[in-house]
Design an enzyme around this catalytic site. Structure first.
Site, PDB file in Angstrom:
ATOM      1  N   LYS A  54      54.546  57.737  40.730  1.00 32.56           N
ATOM      2  CA  LYS A  54      54.048  56.540  41.597  1.00 32.56           C
ATOM      3  C   LYS A  54      55.461  55.761  41.765  1.00 32.56           C
ATOM      4  CE  LYS A  54      49.752  55.814  39.152  1.00 32.56           C
ATOM      5  NZ  LYS A  54      48.962  55.523  37.929  1.00 32.56           N
ATOM      6  N   GLN A  98      49.875  51.417  33.204  1.00 32.77           N
ATOM      7  CA  GLN A  98      49.344  52.574  33.150  1.00 32.77           C
ATOM      8  C   GLN A  98      48.308  52.939  31.938  1.00 32.77           C
ATOM      9  OE1 GLN A  98      49.791  54.988  35.374  1.00 32.77           O
ATOM     10  NE2 GLN A  98      48.834  56.470  34.468  1.00 32.77           N
ATOM     11  N   ASP A 121      45.445  48.270  41.409  1.00 37.10           N
ATOM     12  CA  ASP A 121      44.601  49.405  40.810  1.00 37.10           C
ATOM     13  C   ASP A 121      43.127  49.030  41.175  1.00 37.10           C
ATOM     14  OD1 ASP A 121      45.473  51.664  39.316  1.00 37.10           O
ATOM     15  OD2 ASP A 121      46.078  50.302  37.606  1.00 37.10           O
TER      16      ASP A 121
HETATM   17  N1  GUN Z   1      45.881  56.499  34.128  1.00 40.37           N
HETATM   18  C1  GUN Z   1      45.271  57.515  35.110  1.00 40.37           C
HETATM   19  N2  GUN Z   1      44.825  57.009  36.237  1.00 40.37           N
HETATM   20  C2  GUN Z   1      45.144  55.684  36.219  1.00 40.37           C
HETATM   21  C3  GUN Z   1      45.314  54.973  37.386  1.00 40.37           C
HETATM   22  O1  GUN Z   1      44.946  55.047  38.372  1.00 40.37           O
HETATM   23  N3  GUN Z   1      45.748  53.546  37.141  1.00 40.37           N
HETATM   24  C4  GUN Z   1      45.886  53.076  35.955  1.00 40.37           C
HETATM   25  N4  GUN Z   1      46.535  52.009  35.745  1.00 40.37           N
HETATM   26  N5  GUN Z   1      45.988  53.931  34.749  1.00 40.37           N
HETATM   27  C5  GUN Z   1      45.755  55.309  35.197  1.00 40.37           C
END
Ligand code: GUN
Length: 304
Positions: A54, A98, A121
């Site tokens: 990311k 995350q 998100d």
């Molecule tokens: N953990 C795995 N996929 C994601 C996601 O798309 N967003 C977040 N915040 N955590 C994750």
């Protein structure tokens, strides 16, 4: 005839190029730089790899980006304080915590503490509600479902009036993609059926689908005779079915399989996503799109 393979890698790269131009324009015309913070608590190797991806993409697109690494034993109240700091930071337009978080932290509490207007998100209940209302209310779309919609639309499939069947009812994929495809408007306006573990005659429902979206987490669940000839098949499954030695690095890597029997399904479908290289690359890209949208909204610019 063999199906067209929908490359998420190529479509994600196209969208990133579009976003890069948009970021340059935002900076030159309006003096705004989209800002994204990713907060990682602990050292879960999968989470480190996701967050690194990311941040790398945010960097490539010219964002102001912060990777905030916190120790595994960070307290819940300290994490709430950190989220609040970024809620107030005018340079930050997107906050991503995350998941999963360590067990001593209540994930719901943390998600609910993120400013909904920075929740890129789209996990906050306010944004889930906005998605349900639809139209201009839905300022962000959750990343994986938004990526699925882009794959369908950019592959040239007509969604208006199409029979869309979604296999799986998770909060992250099944429910939101059903809601997105149900909306009145471009790239949607479909007739949507959601099937799940309680559904009788799964195969009969799938066979009706012009667009079949499978997010069940069961390798090879969907058989070729469940697919309507010519249908668009989107496989969201990422199932680890073993390990192999990578030719590049000589190290063990997981063998991944989707929820659809790809090799046989591609002889029936009109178009199909591979695993890996289908839905996967779209998720980070749509996170970037949400961050650009958020930056625009924060300065009162129109979004599409
Ligand atoms: N953990 C795995 N996929 C994601 C996601 O798309 N967003 C977040 N915040 N955590 C994750």
């Amino acid at each position: 005839m063999s199906a067209k393979i929908i490359s998420g890698t190529e479509i994600a790269s196209q969208i990133r190029e579009e976003l890069k131009k948009e970021v340059q324009e935002l900076s030159s015309k309006h003096g705004i730089v989209p800002g994204l913070v990713t907060i990682l608590v602990g050292k879960n190797p999968a989470s480190i790899s996701y967050v690194t991806g990311k941040q790398k993409t945010a960097h490539e697109l010219g964002f102001y980006s912060i990777q905030d690494d916190q120790p595994e034993d960070l307290s819940e109240s300290d994490l709430l304080t950190l989220v609040e700091k970024y809620n107030k930071d005018p340079k930050i337009h997107g906050i991503l915590v995350q998941l999963p978080l360590p067990k001593h932290i209540n994930e719901k509490k943390i998600i609910n503490a993120i400013d909904p207007d920075k929740d890129v998100d789209c996990f906050h209940p306010v944004n889930v509600g906005r998605l349900m209302i639809g139209g201009s209310e839905a300022i962000f779309l959750p990343c994986t479902p938004a990526g699925i919609q882009e794959l369908i639309v950019r592959s040239g499939f007509e969604t208006s009036g199409a029979e869309v069947v979604v296999v799986g009812r998770s909060n992250i994929v099944g429910k939101p993609i059903a809601m997105i495809m149900l909306q009145k408007g471009k790239g949607a306006n479909s007739t949507v059926t959601v099937v799940h573990t309680g559904t009788k005659n799964l195969d009969a429902h799938c066979k009706r689908a012009d667009i079949l979206i499978v997010a069940a987490g069961v390798p090879d669940l969907v058989k070729p005779d469940w697919i309507k000839p010519g249908a668009c098949v989107i496989d969201v499954g990422v199932n680890r079915v073993g390990e192999k030695i990578s030719e590049k690095t000589g190290k063990p890597v997981p063998i991944l399989k989707g929820d659809v029997d790809f090799e046989r399904a591609k002889e029936i479908a009109g178009a199909i996503t591979p695993v890996p290289g289908g839905v996967g690359p779209m998720t980070i890209t749509m996170l970037m799109k949400n961050t650009v949208t958020s930056a625009k909204l924060h300065v009162g610019l129109k979004t599409e």
